[in-house]
Design a protein around this motif. Sequence first.
Motif, short mmCIF file in Angstrom:
data_model
loop_
_atom_site.label_atom_id
_atom_site.label_comp_id
_atom_site.label_asym_id
_atom_site.label_seq_id
_atom_site.Cartn_x
_atom_site.Cartn_y
_atom_site.Cartn_z
N ALA A 1 2.39 -1.54 1.88
CA ALA A 1 2.93 -2.05 0.62
C ALA A 1 1.78 -2.49 -0.26
O ALA A 1 0.84 -3.15 0.21
N MET A 2 1.85 -2.10 -1.53
CA MET A 2 0.81 -2.47 -2.49
C MET A 2 1.46 -2.91 -3.79
O MET A 2 2.54 -2.43 -4.16
N TYR A 3 0.79 -3.83 -4.48
CA TYR A 3 1.40 -4.53 -5.61
C TYR A 3 0.41 -4.57 -6.78
O TYR A 3 -0.79 -4.72 -6.59
N TRP A 4 0.96 -4.52 -7.98
CA TRP A 4 0.19 -4.86 -9.18
C TRP A 4 0.78 -6.12 -9.81
O TRP A 4 2.00 -6.22 -9.97
N TYR A 5 -0.12 -7.05 -10.15
CA TYR A 5 0.24 -8.26 -10.86
C TYR A 5 -0.57 -8.35 -12.15
O TYR A 5 -1.70 -7.90 -12.22
N LYS A 6 0.01 -9.04 -13.13
CA LYS A 6 -0.69 -9.37 -14.37
C LYS A 6 -0.80 -10.89 -14.44
O LYS A 6 0.18 -11.60 -14.18
N GLN A 7 -2.00 -11.38 -14.78
CA GLN A 7 -2.19 -12.82 -14.86
C GLN A 7 -2.86 -13.18 -16.18
O GLN A 7 -4.00 -12.78 -16.43
N LYS A 8 -2.16 -13.93 -16.99
CA LYS A 8 -2.75 -14.47 -18.21
C LYS A 8 -3.47 -15.77 -17.87
O LYS A 8 -3.19 -16.41 -16.85
N ALA A 9 -4.36 -16.18 -18.77
CA ALA A 9 -5.19 -17.37 -18.52
C ALA A 9 -4.32 -18.61 -18.27
O ALA A 9 -3.36 -18.87 -18.99
N LYS A 10 -4.68 -19.33 -17.23
CA LYS A 10 -4.02 -20.59 -16.88
C LYS A 10 -2.54 -20.42 -16.53
O LYS A 10 -1.76 -21.37 -16.66
N LEU B 1 7.28 4.23 -5.33
CA LEU B 1 7.53 3.09 -6.20
C LEU B 1 8.85 2.45 -5.78
O LEU B 1 9.90 3.08 -5.79
N SER B 2 8.76 1.19 -5.42
CA SER B 2 9.91 0.46 -4.92
C SER B 2 10.48 -0.48 -5.96
O SER B 2 11.70 -0.63 -6.10
N ILE B 3 9.60 -1.15 -6.67
CA ILE B 3 10.02 -2.15 -7.65
C ILE B 3 9.23 -1.94 -8.94
O ILE B 3 8.01 -1.79 -8.91
N ASN B 4 9.93 -1.93 -10.07
CA ASN B 4 9.31 -1.97 -11.39
C ASN B 4 9.96 -3.14 -12.10
O ASN B 4 11.16 -3.10 -12.39
N SER C 1 1.35 2.77 -16.27
CA SER C 1 1.89 3.79 -15.38
C SER C 1 1.20 3.70 -14.02
O SER C 1 0.03 4.02 -13.90
N PRO C 2 1.92 3.27 -12.99
CA PRO C 2 1.28 3.15 -11.68
C PRO C 2 1.30 4.49 -10.94
O PRO C 2 2.12 5.37 -11.22
N GLU C 3 0.40 4.58 -9.98
CA GLU C 3 0.33 5.78 -9.15
C GLU C 3 -0.22 5.39 -7.79
O GLU C 3 -1.15 4.59 -7.70
N CYS C 4 0.35 5.96 -6.74
CA CYS C 4 -0.13 5.68 -5.38
C CYS C 4 -0.42 7.02 -4.70
O CYS C 4 0.44 7.59 -4.04
N PRO C 5 -1.65 7.53 -4.84
CA PRO C 5 -1.97 8.85 -4.31
C PRO C 5 -1.95 8.95 -2.78
O PRO C 5 -1.66 10.01 -2.23
N ASN C 6 -2.27 7.83 -2.13
CA ASN C 6 -2.20 7.79 -0.67
C ASN C 6 -2.03 6.34 -0.22
O ASN C 6 -1.99 5.43 -1.05
N SER C 7 -1.96 6.15 1.07
CA SER C 7 -1.61 4.82 1.57
C SER C 7 -2.70 3.78 1.33
O SER C 7 -2.45 2.58 1.47
N SER C 8 -3.90 4.20 0.97
CA SER C 8 -5.01 3.25 0.78
C SER C 8 -5.31 2.97 -0.68
O SER C 8 -6.06 2.04 -0.97
N LEU C 9 -4.77 3.75 -1.55
CA LEU C 9 -5.21 3.73 -2.96
C LEU C 9 -4.04 3.49 -3.90
O LEU C 9 -2.95 4.04 -3.73
N LEU C 10 -4.29 2.65 -4.89
CA LEU C 10 -3.29 2.37 -5.92
C LEU C 10 -3.99 2.37 -7.27
O LEU C 10 -5.03 1.74 -7.42
N ASN C 11 -3.43 3.10 -8.21
CA ASN C 11 -4.00 3.17 -9.55
C ASN C 11 -3.02 2.58 -10.56
O ASN C 11 -1.80 2.58 -10.34
N LEU C 12 -3.56 2.12 -11.67
CA LEU C 12 -2.74 1.71 -12.81
C LEU C 12 -3.31 2.38 -14.04
O LEU C 12 -4.43 2.07 -14.45
#
Lengths: 113, 113
Positions: free
Chosen positions: B31-40, B54-57, B65-76
């Motif tokens: 399982a791999m995740y992308w998060y966005k964090q604004k200051a503070k 893709l499980s959750i958007n 646009s996310p992409e998961c080419p293989n089990s080790s790699l995640l792109n945005l």
Amino acid sequence: AQSVTQLDSQVPVFEEAPVELRCNYSSSVSVYLFWYVQYPNQGLQLLLKYLSGSTLVESINGFEAEFNKSQTSFHLRKPSVHISDTAEYFCAVSDQGDYKLSFGAGTTVTVRA
Amino acid sequence: DTEVTQTPKHLVMGMTNKKSLKCEQHMGHRAMYWYKQKAKKPPELMFVYSYEKLSINESVPSRFSPECPNSSLLNLHLHALQPEDSALYLCASSPRQDYYEQYFGPGTRLTVT
């Protein structure tokens, strides 16, 4: 999903003094509890976690947190802080079996000499 | 290897540019995740991949646009971003989607001009 409240947005503290960061969550269903630390300009690091068992959990760098189910709290403490503990601290909660981590708003700890 | 790596560390892009963020882990996590964090602010979940699908958007605009080419790699993949998209983008992984602990990377600091 959980609602997580960190009661203090900023905590200034002198070096070698104790510190307590408060965290409360919304639901009393079975939960997993975490404290993450974020040093300036860095990602999040897991500080400690409660999954089950003893309600008092400790980290390798002197922090401890106590799970209180009746008060739905998971407060973080350190008896003597260092300058290097200056960071943002996030409490996070997930319901057992849920993918989602719910974060508190964060507490900024500033340690002064 | 117990870490999540992210590249680049910093990225400045114009509103008409196309760029990509990369995340890698070699812990065998599925399982791999992308998060966005604004200051503070705490991290906000964007996407979850489970077993390379893709499980959750979390209602993220299509300019991300996310992409998961293989089990080790995640792109945005980023395209036509707005200045308000400037933030720290964090990647995380866990053994599986409903596993309680997520391991975070150091993040990519994105500035949109």
